[in-house]
Design a protein around this motif. Structure first.
Motif, PDB file in Angstrom:
ATOM      1  N   UNK A 133     -22.869 -18.390  23.353  1.00 36.55           N
ATOM      2  CA  UNK A 133     -23.541 -18.191  22.060  1.00 36.55           C
ATOM      3  C   UNK A 133     -25.052 -18.244  22.243  1.00 36.55           C
ATOM      4  N   UNK A 134     -25.511 -19.241  22.980  1.00 38.24           N
ATOM      5  CA  UNK A 134     -26.945 -19.407  23.209  1.00 38.24           C
ATOM      6  C   UNK A 134     -27.549 -18.181  23.897  1.00 38.24           C
ATOM      7  N   UNK A 135     -26.835 -17.663  24.899  1.00 39.94           N
ATOM      8  CA  UNK A 135     -27.341 -16.509  25.651  1.00 39.94           C
ATOM      9  C   UNK A 135     -27.328 -15.234  24.807  1.00 39.94           C
ATOM     10  N   UNK A 136     -26.264 -15.002  24.105  1.00 38.28           N
ATOM     11  CA  UNK A 136     -26.170 -13.790  23.285  1.00 38.28           C
ATOM     12  C   UNK A 136     -27.259 -13.799  22.213  1.00 38.28           C
ATOM     13  N   UNK A 137     -27.462 -14.937  21.569  1.00 35.22           N
ATOM     14  CA  UNK A 137     -28.516 -15.035  20.550  1.00 35.22           C
ATOM     15  C   UNK A 137     -29.884 -14.722  21.160  1.00 35.22           C
ATOM     16  N   UNK A 138     -30.146 -15.266  22.331  1.00 34.55           N
ATOM     17  CA  UNK A 138     -31.421 -15.042  23.023  1.00 34.55           C
ATOM     18  C   UNK A 138     -31.613 -13.549  23.320  1.00 34.55           C
ATOM     19  N   UNK A 139     -30.571 -12.912  23.843  1.00 38.91           N
ATOM     20  CA  UNK A 139     -30.643 -11.485  24.186  1.00 38.91           C
ATOM     21  C   UNK A 139     -30.908 -10.634  22.943  1.00 38.91           C
ATOM     22  N   UNK A 140     -30.190 -10.900  21.866  1.00 42.15           N
ATOM     23  CA  UNK A 140     -30.330 -10.107  20.646  1.00 42.15           C
ATOM     24  C   UNK A 140     -31.746 -10.234  20.083  1.00 42.15           C
ATOM     25  N   UNK A 141     -32.253 -11.468  20.041  1.00 45.04           N
ATOM     26  CA  UNK A 141     -33.620 -11.680  19.527  1.00 45.04           C
ATOM     27  C   UNK A 141     -34.642 -10.931  20.380  1.00 45.04           C
ATOM     28  N   UNK A 142     -34.489 -11.035  21.707  1.00 48.03           N
ATOM     29  CA  UNK A 142     -35.447 -10.369  22.607  1.00 48.03           C
ATOM     30  C   UNK A 142     -35.384  -8.848  22.459  1.00 48.03           C
ATOM     31  N   UNK A 143     -34.186  -8.295  22.340  1.00 53.34           N
ATOM     32  CA  UNK A 143     -34.052  -6.844  22.202  1.00 53.34           C
ATOM     33  C   UNK A 143     -34.637  -6.359  20.876  1.00 53.34           C
TER      34      UNK A 143
END
Length: 381
Positions: free
Chosen positions: A368-378
């Protein structure tokens, strides 16, 4: 090599330690060909195959003589569909399937269309559900077979199999179900079903072995063999049997019989946690239904990002897919999600998360932490 967190159990599952242990002797010590009837090596191999056949039959509620071993579900699907077509050769033939079936089914029917078969592809609603009324209306006097999967590999949605088989029975039509994602994960049955495809590597067994259930004691034609040469498997599928693989398949089936209920409940809790937290991200939506689905699967669309880049970035730390493993190399949006009404951009930006025996609560938190980080960055790039 540092592997990412594995959340792609619908693509394949690891062999359980007890499955590997059961298989090992049949690569060396018990080296016989199960078709060698004249010496102990063959007898031991044949006995192991028959014991495994019984365990697999028990998993789906069949008789052992109704299990035909194949190289996997794709071959089982081809045997069931093409074999039925050949059994009715010379007659006008109509088949019913659905737009959200696995490519192994859709591509096989596309081949039958080239050979003159008439096809009806049922539509689905936004949750991926078929209409039983539409199914009943689609049955023609020359309909030979209805082919609908038990549980969808991309969304986890479960079709109403009992209602489907009753419709098929009423109209005297063969019912074939692809139960690859269901068997070993939820209870399945064979009542009213004529043909069923299952696969070992989706339920913690080895790759390269599957089975076609072929119902006995009914008056409709059984599939004709598609591979000739020796008359193995009651004449339905020639070729030397993969004894170690079949032994592993049987061992996995037995384990899943004993643990699927409790494990399903554990995975549902973890899946719900993953899903709830990911759906808190703005512009996300669940693809499919929250109710009628497998307990370990969720498919989520992420708006406002480019799909290929999303999948590439997420997979750096979390192994997931955008759909079937068979079509994951394609940049095209999932045909399943397209049939459910998703536009191509959102379809490409959808991820299937499928959990399994190795999944822990920490895996879910880290994912969850990683997916959230990726989505925000993209979205900010």
């Amino acid at each position: 090599m540092q592997y990412p967190i594995y959340l792609d159990y619908n693509a394949t599952t690891p062999c359980l330690p007890e499955v590997i242990e059961a298989m090992l002797p049949y690569f060396g010590t018990h080296l016989g060909n199960a078709a060698s009837k004249s010496h102990p090596y063959g007898w031991v191999a044949e006995n192991a195959v028959e014991e495994a056949r019984e365990k697999i039959a028990n998993l789906i509620g069949a008789k052992s003589k109704e299990i035909i071993f194949t190289s996997g579900a794709t071959e089982a699907i081809n045997l069931g569909i093409k074999g039925t077509f050949d059994a009715y050769l010379g007659e006008k033939q109509h088949y019913i399937t659905c737009k959200t079936e696995h490519k192994a089914v859709l591509d096989t029917f596309a081949e039958l269309q080239k050979r003159g078969a008439e096809l009806t592809y049922l539509e689905v609603n936004s949750k991926g559900e078929i209409s039983l009324d539409e199914l009943e209306k689609a049955i023609l006097p020359n309909t030979k077979l209805i082919c609908l999967m038990w549980a969808n590999n991309e969304t986890g949605i479960i079709h109403p199999v009992e209602k489907i088989f009753k419709l098929a029975e009423k109209r005297n039509v063969i019912f074939f179900t692809d139960a690859v994602q269901a068997a070993g994960k939820i209870p399945v049955f064979t009542k009213g079903i004529h043909l069923m495809a299952i696969s070992a590597h989706k339920l913690y067994g080895p790759k390269g072995v599957g089975a076609l259930y072929v119902r006995h004691n009914h008056d409709m034609p059984k599939p004709l063999c598609q591979i000739h040469g020796g008359g193995h498997e009651k004449g339905m599928r020639s070729g030397t049997l993969n004894v170690p693989g079949i032994v592993g398949f049987g061992a996995a089936a037995q384990v899943r019989m004993n643990e699927m209920k409790l494990e399903g409940e554990r995975l549902k809790t973890l899946r719900n946690k993953l899903e709830k937290e990911l759906l808190e991200i703005a512009e996300t939506k669940l693809n499919g239904s929250q109710e009628n689905r497998l307990s370990h699967v969720t498919n989520i669309a992420f708006g406002g990002v480019e799909g290929e880049e999303l999948l590439r970035r997420v997979n750096q730390k979390v192994a997931v897919s955008s759909g079937s493993a068979c079509t994951s190399i394609s940049p095209k949006p999932s045909h399943v999600l397209a049939a459910m009404g998703l536009n191509s951009d959102l379809g490409r930006a959808s991820i299937r998360f499928s959990l399994g025996k190795g999944t822990t609560e920490k895996d879910i938190e880290d994912a969850v932490s990683w997916v959230k980080k990726v989505v925000v960055e993209l979205r900010n790039s």
